[in-house]
Design a protein around this motif. Structure first.
Motif, mmCIF file in Angstrom:
data_model
loop_
_atom_site.group_PDB
_atom_site.id
_atom_site.type_symbol
_atom_site.label_atom_id
_atom_site.label_comp_id
_atom_site.label_asym_id
_atom_site.label_seq_id
_atom_site.Cartn_x
_atom_site.Cartn_y
_atom_site.Cartn_z
ATOM 1 N N ASN A 475 0.648 -1.214 -0.093
ATOM 2 C CA ASN A 475 -0.183 0.073 -0.335
ATOM 3 C C ASN A 475 0.902 1.351 -0.218
ATOM 4 O OD1 ASN A 475 -1.923 1.787 0.425
ATOM 5 N ND2 ASN A 475 -2.370 1.290 2.481
ATOM 6 N N VAL A 476 1.169 1.699 -1.144
ATOM 7 C CA VAL A 476 2.145 2.730 -1.356
ATOM 8 C C VAL A 476 1.535 4.065 -1.276
ATOM 9 C CG1 VAL A 476 3.970 1.460 -2.398
ATOM 10 C CG2 VAL A 476 2.129 2.562 -3.715
ATOM 11 N N GLY A 477 0.113 4.031 -1.668
ATOM 12 C CA GLY A 477 -0.581 5.650 -1.635
ATOM 13 C C GLY A 477 -1.520 5.795 -0.556
ATOM 14 N N GLY A 478 -1.656 4.936 0.332
ATOM 15 C CA GLY A 478 -2.439 5.218 1.614
ATOM 16 C C GLY A 478 -3.739 5.396 1.356
ATOM 17 N N HIS A 479 -4.620 5.449 2.491
ATOM 18 C CA HIS A 479 -6.078 6.014 2.308
ATOM 19 C C HIS A 479 -6.544 6.510 3.621
ATOM 20 C CE1 HIS A 479 -5.374 1.778 4.172
ATOM 21 N NE2 HIS A 479 -6.738 1.892 4.582
ATOM 22 N N ILE A 480 -7.693 6.631 3.661
ATOM 23 C CA ILE A 480 -8.402 7.534 4.825
ATOM 24 C C ILE A 480 -9.772 6.692 5.252
ATOM 25 C CG2 ILE A 480 -9.706 9.346 5.497
ATOM 26 C CD1 ILE A 480 -8.077 11.078 3.596
ATOM 27 N N ILE A 481 -9.802 6.344 6.384
ATOM 28 C CA ILE A 481 -10.921 5.363 6.541
ATOM 29 C C ILE A 481 -11.760 6.234 7.703
ATOM 30 C CG2 ILE A 481 -9.981 4.691 8.973
ATOM 31 C CD1 ILE A 481 -10.912 1.600 8.144
ATOM 32 N N ARG A 482 -13.265 6.124 7.732
ATOM 33 C CA ARG A 482 -14.038 7.045 8.267
ATOM 34 C C ARG A 482 -15.153 6.021 9.189
ATOM 35 N NH1 ARG A 482 -18.437 11.452 5.917
ATOM 36 N NH2 ARG A 482 -19.437 9.846 5.104
ATOM 37 N N TRP A 483 -15.509 6.536 10.411
ATOM 38 C CA TRP A 483 -16.363 5.538 11.075
ATOM 39 C C TRP A 483 -17.377 6.392 11.764
ATOM 40 C CZ3 TRP A 483 -11.164 5.718 12.571
ATOM 41 C CH2 TRP A 483 -10.869 6.244 13.692
ATOM 42 N N LYS A 484 -18.371 6.100 12.208
ATOM 43 C CA LYS A 484 -19.416 6.715 13.112
ATOM 44 C C LYS A 484 -19.918 5.658 14.232
ATOM 45 C CE LYS A 484 -22.535 10.225 14.061
ATOM 46 N NZ LYS A 484 -23.521 10.498 13.021
ATOM 47 N N GLU A 485 -19.719 6.255 15.545
ATOM 48 C CA GLU A 485 -19.677 5.238 16.739
ATOM 49 C C GLU A 485 -21.627 5.183 16.565
ATOM 50 O OE1 GLU A 485 -17.579 4.311 18.310
ATOM 51 O OE2 GLU A 485 -16.063 5.723 18.393
ATOM 52 N N GLU A 486 -21.776 4.025 17.227
ATOM 53 C CA GLU A 486 -23.179 3.366 17.009
ATOM 54 C C GLU A 486 -23.931 3.936 18.407
ATOM 55 O OE1 GLU A 486 -23.503 -0.533 16.155
ATOM 56 O OE2 GLU A 486 -22.530 -0.366 14.049
ATOM 57 N N GLY A 487 -23.996 5.383 18.443
ATOM 58 C CA GLY A 487 -24.555 5.801 19.785
ATOM 59 C C GLY A 487 -23.669 7.058 19.996
ATOM 60 N N ASP A 488 -23.385 7.261 21.238
ATOM 61 C CA ASP A 488 -22.748 8.451 21.481
ATOM 62 C C ASP A 488 -21.053 8.101 21.540
ATOM 63 O OD1 ASP A 488 -21.869 10.952 22.377
ATOM 64 O OD2 ASP A 488 -22.940 10.870 24.305
ATOM 65 N N PHE A 489 -20.212 9.013 21.836
ATOM 66 C CA PHE A 489 -18.596 8.676 21.429
ATOM 67 C C PHE A 489 -18.026 7.582 22.220
ATOM 68 C CE2 PHE A 489 -18.738 13.081 19.631
ATOM 69 C CZ PHE A 489 -18.534 12.940 18.408
ATOM 70 N N HIS A 490 -18.709 7.209 23.343
ATOM 71 C CA HIS A 490 -18.206 6.465 24.214
ATOM 72 C C HIS A 490 -18.658 4.880 23.906
ATOM 73 C CE1 HIS A 490 -22.076 5.641 26.176
ATOM 74 N NE2 HIS A 490 -22.301 7.199 26.265
ATOM 75 N N ALA A 491 -19.368 4.916 22.986
ATOM 76 C CA ALA A 491 -20.149 3.389 22.331
ATOM 77 C C ALA A 491 -18.771 2.593 22.193
ATOM 78 C CB ALA A 491 -20.912 3.693 21.296
ATOM 79 N N GLU A 492 -19.229 1.250 22.336
ATOM 80 C CA GLU A 492 -18.339 0.336 22.007
ATOM 81 C C GLU A 492 -18.419 -0.454 20.598
ATOM 82 O OE1 GLU A 492 -17.558 -2.641 25.102
ATOM 83 O OE2 GLU A 492 -17.385 -1.036 26.518
ATOM 84 N N ARG A 493 -19.421 -0.120 19.900
ATOM 85 C CA ARG A 493 -19.441 -0.486 18.571
ATOM 86 C C ARG A 493 -19.623 0.599 17.615
ATOM 87 N NH1 ARG A 493 -21.035 -5.872 17.802
ATOM 88 N NH2 ARG A 493 -20.179 -5.589 15.537
#
Length: 660
Positions: A475-493
């Protein structure tokens, strides 16, 4: 010392079981869907915006109409030794390496031949500006700029190019590291300048006493002959990304700290896991005159680095604090979000091949009253490490002593040891090995982004293969990953997807071929989300020959021989703006030759941007040699002068909002 990414640490030899087959769903490169109506739920760090910006955002929220985020014309690729920005924008250079920071009675000027003393350097801007944050004193016209200085290029730091190391040279190199706090002000002509003298002006260096707090403070593994208490460390170093907390402090990550230590002749498994090599270091010869950097003589000294450091920039007497509750790692930096109940959530990445992404959730809620009222907020809470599953969901795995495999039988006597050995604990939990996770940003809608710069060892013999979150071998070019917590920021999923795979869409080699909507870029590194929701992306493409232009796909022992058609030139490093709702990416800035673009912040009114230019014309080697290629950059010095990292101030000619 120049960065040599082909020899960077890659010490994760764990055999985690969560390497998944790549599913078509998980391979989606661009997130679909837009920002919901404008600005509901702005994060506290961004909610200080005012004036025209507040009016603009309020108008969007009331009408339900989403205004275009990107209103500038893209800057063309190029190899010019200058900073170039879009039509209608102005730039100004302030606070280059070696300029006095403004300490009363101690303001030595920079000497073009680099003959300044170590004592001079200790009150001058440090070397290689990196992450930074703006702290308002008088809204958007006067404030404090707090920034990291990641490392030192000894070919530039010393007038003789770094020959014949002495105690004075070690002291000067150490003084070029750490942080700077400067006061800056905008005058009636809208020009910015460093205020000198200033009661806030301060340098934190590799010799500044730092306090140790949290579960690992005083731990037997933190005690040394120099500090039997295990609670007081001299210095911080290799400081990379940074952020401003909602309570007004500065957070900085200690990244490639291990390269400053000379390893023992026979490193044990723990030392090897942290990258210590037998009798080696990465070119810093401090150990010749500072014995504490000899890990054979002082095996616990490396444990005292690799932490997230908190600083109160408003109090020049406050000690920097290493917050051990957030774990020890090659921390790129730390980014804070607030839960609805006021608890702080700190995201951090570890910039090393096959390392991890972390999240810390504080036990207590933030209190009003600034840094002093929250002096222990980051000392109590739970640290988690991320696992990205192939179905587009993920889980935060708690790094808590006594839970699962994190027991004394597996080498973790207590929570302090779990945190000192965060990597080993994450290995046992089966966290996902990532492609050099670097900066993390949280947008106003609560999406979290992480840049994964590259990993030429992905899929190499004996190394981990592709997985859902890291879908490209070599992987020479790299990438950007994005996520959203399933609930508030303290969520575990959480739910995740790829925001973009970086690279050139026209590249012949698959691993270098980008998938984006708009302008091409590779090796994303710095990341900043502004109050309007624009995602600012900064690149760190390495040059094969340190000459003009940047080849982001270069010869690498793990990649095999590359033909001339397989080398991709994207010009000098750059900063781009992305619209998360549409996926569009536009090039906003192109930097000088050899420079990395890093660090970004915007004043509360949205009208002034600060960007750092790091290592322009980086020149490893002996500058006293007439044959040394000094010519490919002198930015921002006059032609033929010594290149210097510096901060660029960017404004619109019409006084409007940055990016519109």
């Amino acid at each position: 010392m120049a960065k040599d990414f082909s020899t960077m640490e890659a010490s994760n030899g764990s055999d985690n079981t969560d390497i998944h087959s790549v599913s078509p769903t998980a391979r989606r490169q661009l997130l679909r869907g837009g920002l919901a109506s404008a600005v509901a739920g702005l994060l506290s760090p961004l909610a200080v915006q005012g004036g025209a910006l507040t009016a603009l955002l309020s108008g969007c929220a009331s009408t339900g109409v989403r205004a275009p985020l990107l209103g500038f014309k893209s800057v063309a690729l190029g190899e010019v030794d200058a900073v170039r920005v879009p039509e209608g924008y102005l730039t100004q250079v302030i606070a280059p390496w070696g300029d006095p920071i403004g300490v009363a009675g101690a303001q030595p000027a920079f000497k073009p031949d680099a003959s300044n003393s170590a004592a001079d350097q200790a009150v001058q801007m440090g070397m290689h500006h990196d992450g930074m944050a703006y702290f308002p004193l008088d809204g958007s016209r006067r404030g404090l700029l707090c920034m990291n200085h990641e490392y030192a290029d000894h070919g530039l730091l010393f007038s003789d190019g770094g020959k014949d190391w002495t105690p004075e040279k070690v002291a000067k190199s150490q003084a070029a590291h750490g942080f700077s706090v400067i006061e800056i002000e905008q005058n009636a002509e809208s020009q910015w300048a460093v205020v000198r003298p200033s009661r806030f002006a301060r340098r934190v260096t590799a010799n500044t006493p730092c306090q140790v707090n949290g579960p690992a403070a005083g731990h037997p593994l933190m005690r040394t002959a120099h500090d039997p208490s295990g609670r007081r460390v001299l210095g911080t170093l290799s400081n990379c990304a940074a952020s401003r907390t909602p309570w007004g402090s500065f957070l900085s990550g200690e990244e490639n700290f291990i390269g400053y230590f000379r390893g023992p002749n026979r490193p044990n498994a723990h030392e090897q896991r942290w990258g210590l090599r037998a009798g080696e270091q990465w070119g810093y010869r401090w150990v010749e005159h500072d014995e504490r950097f000899d890990a054979a003589a002082h095996p616990n000294e490396p444990h005292r680095f690799g932490w997230i450091v908190e600083l109160d920039p408003s109090d020049p007497q406050a000690a920097p604090v290493k917050r051990t509750a957030m774990g020890r790692a090659a921390h790129e930096g730390a980014t804070v979000a607030l839960c609805k109940d006021g608890r702080a959530v700190v995201y951090s990445g570890e910039d090393a091949r096959f390392e991890y992404i972390y999240k810390f959730v504080s036990r207590d809620a933030m209190q009003p009253g600034g840094p002093k009222a929250n002096a222990e907020l980051l000392d109590h809470g739970t640290l988690y490490v991320a696992r990205f599953d192939a179905d587009g969901r993920g889980r935060w795995l708690p790094l808590v002593h006594g839970q699962g495999p994190l027991t004394a039988a597996n080498g973790f006597a207590d929570q302090g040891e779990v945190l000192i050995k965060t990597r080993q604990a994450s290995d046992l939990l089966g966290a996902t090995k990532m492609d050099r996770p670097e900066w993390i940003a949280v947008d106003p809608q609560g999406h979290v982004y992480c840049t994964l710069t590259n990993n030429s060892q992905r899929g190499a013999p004996g190394r981990p293969g592709v997985d859902a979150a890291n879908p490209r071998a070599n992987n020479v070019g790299g990438h950007i990953i994005r996520w959203k917590e399933e609930g508030d920021f303290h969520a575990e999923r959480f739910s995740w997807s790829h925001f973009v795979l970086a690279g050139d869409p026209q590249a012949e080699r698959t691993e270098a071929r980008g998938q984006m909507k708009g302008d091409a870029f590779a090796c994303p590194d710095g990341l900043f989300a502004d109050a309007r929701g624009v995602l600012w992306i900064q690149t760190d493409m390495s040059s094969a020959d340190m000459g003009p232009g940047v080849e982001f796909l270069k010869k690498d022992p793990s990649a095999g021989a590359l033909g001339p058609k397989e080398l991709v030139k994207l010009g000098n490093n750059m900063m781009l703006a992305a619209d998360p709702g549409t996926g569009e990416v536009r090039r906003f800035l192109v930097g000088p030759v050899g420079a990395e673009i890093t660090g970004c912040d915007i004043t509360p009114d949205g009208r002034t941007m600060f960007v750092n230019i790091q290592h322009p014309g980086e020149t490893p080697g002996d500058l006293s040699d007439p044959a040394h290629p000094m010519a490919f950059s002198s930015w921002p010095s006059p032609a033929g002068g010594r290149p210097r990292s510096a901060t660029v101030v960017i404004r619109k000619q019409d006084g409007g909002l940055i990016g519109t």
